[in-house]
Design a protein around this motif. Structure first.
Motif, mmCIF file in Angstrom:
data_model
loop_
_atom_site.group_PDB
_atom_site.id
_atom_site.type_symbol
_atom_site.label_atom_id
_atom_site.label_comp_id
_atom_site.label_asym_id
_atom_site.label_seq_id
_atom_site.Cartn_x
_atom_site.Cartn_y
_atom_site.Cartn_z
ATOM 1 N N ARG A 33 0.926 -1.315 0.029
ATOM 2 C CA ARG A 33 0.132 0.181 -0.075
ATOM 3 C C ARG A 33 1.110 1.345 0.034
ATOM 4 O O ARG A 33 1.906 1.258 0.766
ATOM 5 N N ILE A 34 0.690 2.079 -0.979
ATOM 6 C CA ILE A 34 1.478 3.420 -0.952
ATOM 7 C C ILE A 34 0.401 4.662 -0.718
ATOM 8 O O ILE A 34 -0.675 4.678 -1.432
ATOM 9 N N ILE A 35 0.649 5.128 0.349
ATOM 10 C CA ILE A 35 -0.178 6.192 0.734
ATOM 11 C C ILE A 35 0.559 7.693 0.572
ATOM 12 O O ILE A 35 1.832 7.774 0.915
ATOM 13 N N VAL A 36 0.137 8.409 -0.160
ATOM 14 C CA VAL A 36 0.866 9.558 -0.831
ATOM 15 C C VAL A 36 0.642 10.797 -0.282
ATOM 16 O O VAL A 36 1.254 12.008 -0.498
ATOM 17 N N ASN A 37 -0.452 11.220 0.673
ATOM 18 C CA ASN A 37 -0.667 12.330 1.253
ATOM 19 C C ASN A 37 -1.222 12.069 2.657
ATOM 20 O O ASN A 37 -1.767 10.856 3.117
ATOM 21 N N ASP A 38 -1.462 13.217 3.349
ATOM 22 C CA ASP A 38 -2.041 13.189 4.621
ATOM 23 C C ASP A 38 -3.449 12.788 4.578
ATOM 24 O O ASP A 38 -4.188 12.603 5.593
ATOM 25 N N ALA A 39 -4.158 12.890 3.565
ATOM 26 C CA ALA A 39 -5.694 12.452 3.539
ATOM 27 C C ALA A 39 -5.849 11.095 3.205
ATOM 28 O O ALA A 39 -6.841 10.518 3.362
ATOM 29 N N GLY A 40 -4.625 10.239 3.248
ATOM 30 C CA GLY A 40 -4.700 9.008 3.167
ATOM 31 C C GLY A 40 -5.172 8.287 1.795
ATOM 32 O O GLY A 40 -5.505 7.205 1.508
ATOM 33 N N GLU A 41 -4.871 9.014 0.713
ATOM 34 C CA GLU A 41 -5.117 8.824 -0.562
ATOM 35 C C GLU A 41 -3.931 8.017 -0.993
ATOM 36 O O GLU A 41 -2.643 8.494 -0.652
ATOM 37 N N GLY A 42 -4.186 6.988 -1.720
ATOM 38 C CA GLY A 42 -2.985 6.151 -2.351
ATOM 39 C C GLY A 42 -3.539 5.079 -3.269
ATOM 40 O O GLY A 42 -4.455 5.311 -3.775
ATOM 41 N N PHE A 43 -2.833 3.941 -3.326
ATOM 42 C CA PHE A 43 -3.148 2.871 -4.198
ATOM 43 C C PHE A 43 -2.421 1.679 -3.711
ATOM 44 O O PHE A 43 -1.652 1.652 -2.816
ATOM 45 N N ASP A 44 -2.843 0.445 -4.057
ATOM 46 C CA ASP A 44 -2.056 -1.001 -3.734
ATOM 47 C C ASP A 44 -1.584 -1.308 -5.013
ATOM 48 O O ASP A 44 -1.901 -1.327 -6.082
ATOM 49 N N VAL A 45 -0.263 -1.988 -4.705
ATOM 50 C CA VAL A 45 0.501 -2.522 -5.705
ATOM 51 C C VAL A 45 0.966 -3.966 -5.604
ATOM 52 O O VAL A 45 0.943 -4.430 -4.180
ATOM 53 N N TYR A 46 0.817 -4.673 -6.386
ATOM 54 C CA TYR A 46 1.050 -6.000 -6.461
ATOM 55 C C TYR A 46 2.118 -6.576 -7.262
ATOM 56 O O TYR A 46 1.995 -6.494 -8.375
ATOM 57 N N PHE A 47 3.214 -6.781 -6.662
ATOM 58 C CA PHE A 47 4.443 -7.555 -7.242
ATOM 59 C C PHE A 47 4.462 -8.784 -7.426
ATOM 60 O O PHE A 47 3.979 -9.524 -6.600
ATOM 61 N N GLU A 48 4.909 -9.423 -8.493
ATOM 62 C CA GLU A 48 4.797 -10.793 -8.722
ATOM 63 C C GLU A 48 6.567 -11.284 -8.852
ATOM 64 O O GLU A 48 7.125 -10.248 -9.114
ATOM 65 N N ALA A 49 6.733 -12.531 -8.431
ATOM 66 C CA ALA A 49 8.260 -13.003 -8.543
ATOM 67 C C ALA A 49 8.746 -12.757 -9.900
ATOM 68 O O ALA A 49 9.996 -12.678 -10.010
ATOM 69 N N ASP A 50 8.080 -12.992 -10.872
ATOM 70 C CA ASP A 50 8.525 -12.989 -12.463
ATOM 71 C C ASP A 50 8.810 -11.375 -12.969
ATOM 72 O O ASP A 50 9.327 -11.337 -14.008
ATOM 73 N N GLY A 51 8.443 -10.717 -11.919
ATOM 74 C CA GLY A 51 8.646 -9.201 -12.428
ATOM 75 C C GLY A 51 7.523 -8.415 -12.762
ATOM 76 O O GLY A 51 7.802 -7.073 -13.172
ATOM 77 N N SER A 52 6.661 -9.083 -12.928
ATOM 78 C CA SER A 52 5.379 -8.372 -13.372
ATOM 79 C C SER A 52 4.518 -7.490 -12.113
ATOM 80 O O SER A 52 4.852 -7.809 -10.929
ATOM 81 N N TYR A 53 3.789 -6.584 -12.603
ATOM 82 C CA TYR A 53 3.467 -5.806 -11.539
ATOM 83 C C TYR A 53 1.794 -5.404 -12.258
ATOM 84 O O TYR A 53 1.623 -5.430 -13.079
ATOM 85 N N SER A 54 1.017 -5.056 -10.984
ATOM 86 C CA SER A 54 -0.308 -4.366 -11.335
ATOM 87 C C SER A 54 -0.734 -3.705 -10.200
ATOM 88 O O SER A 54 0.051 -3.566 -9.135
ATOM 89 N N ASP A 55 -1.622 -2.951 -10.133
ATOM 90 C CA ASP A 55 -2.109 -2.030 -9.045
ATOM 91 C C ASP A 55 -3.734 -1.833 -9.023
ATOM 92 O O ASP A 55 -4.404 -2.183 -9.802
ATOM 93 N N SER A 56 -4.011 -1.329 -7.988
ATOM 94 C CA SER A 56 -5.597 -1.168 -7.718
ATOM 95 C C SER A 56 -6.174 -0.144 -8.498
ATOM 96 O O SER A 56 -7.248 -0.017 -8.635
ATOM 97 N N LEU A 57 -5.337 0.732 -9.312
ATOM 98 C CA LEU A 57 -5.837 1.692 -10.261
ATOM 99 C C LEU A 57 -6.209 0.986 -11.635
ATOM 100 O O LEU A 57 -6.397 1.650 -12.487
ATOM 101 N N GLY A 58 -6.031 -0.250 -11.774
ATOM 102 C CA GLY A 58 -6.391 -1.162 -13.120
ATOM 103 C C GLY A 58 -5.114 -1.083 -13.943
ATOM 104 O O GLY A 58 -5.258 -1.673 -15.055
#
Length: 130
Positions: A33-58
């Protein structure tokens, strides 16, 4: 503004080099989970062992690489450049830390590792007014 550019870069992660899980073992299979400001806004990141990536923003189908730092390159269509910053390889699931290593303007982000997947994501960051 630089903080927003960095946030956009992290949200659209993609890297051309293959990644290795060493040092990122704490993130693989968990929610970062990456929180970028005091308002608690952010997004979730999903790292895979093969080097792939996705996030909660689609965003998915991207990649990451880790060496001395975690380096991410946004998808080509974003026009953003590679960003590298610190990663806390010792952070365990349930732990969090704050770093300003991803920001040129001294702003900080909070990174938390949540065990597993399927958590309700935080409110996405609001782009700055132009």
């Amino acid at each position: 503004m630089k903080k927003w550019v960095l946030t956009a870069a992290i949200m659209g992660l993609a890297a051309s080099a293959p990644a290795f899980a060493d040092g990122m073992d704490n993130a693989i299979g968990n929610t970062v989970r990456i929180i970028v400001n005091d308002a608690g806004e952010g997004f979730d990141v999903y790292f895979e062992a093969d080097g792939s990536y996705s996030d909660s923003l689609g965003r998915n189908g991207a990649t990451w690489a880790y060496g001395d730092e975690l380096c991410v390159t946004p998808a080509a269509e974003s026009g953003a450049e590679t960003a590298c910053g610190p990663w806390n390889a010792d952070l365990a699931a349930g732990g969090s830390w704050e770093t300003d290593g991803w920001s040129d303007d001294g702003g900080s982000i909070t990174i938390t590792i949540l065990e597993g997947r399927g958590h309700e994501a935080p409110t996405p960051p609001t782009p700055p007014a132009e």
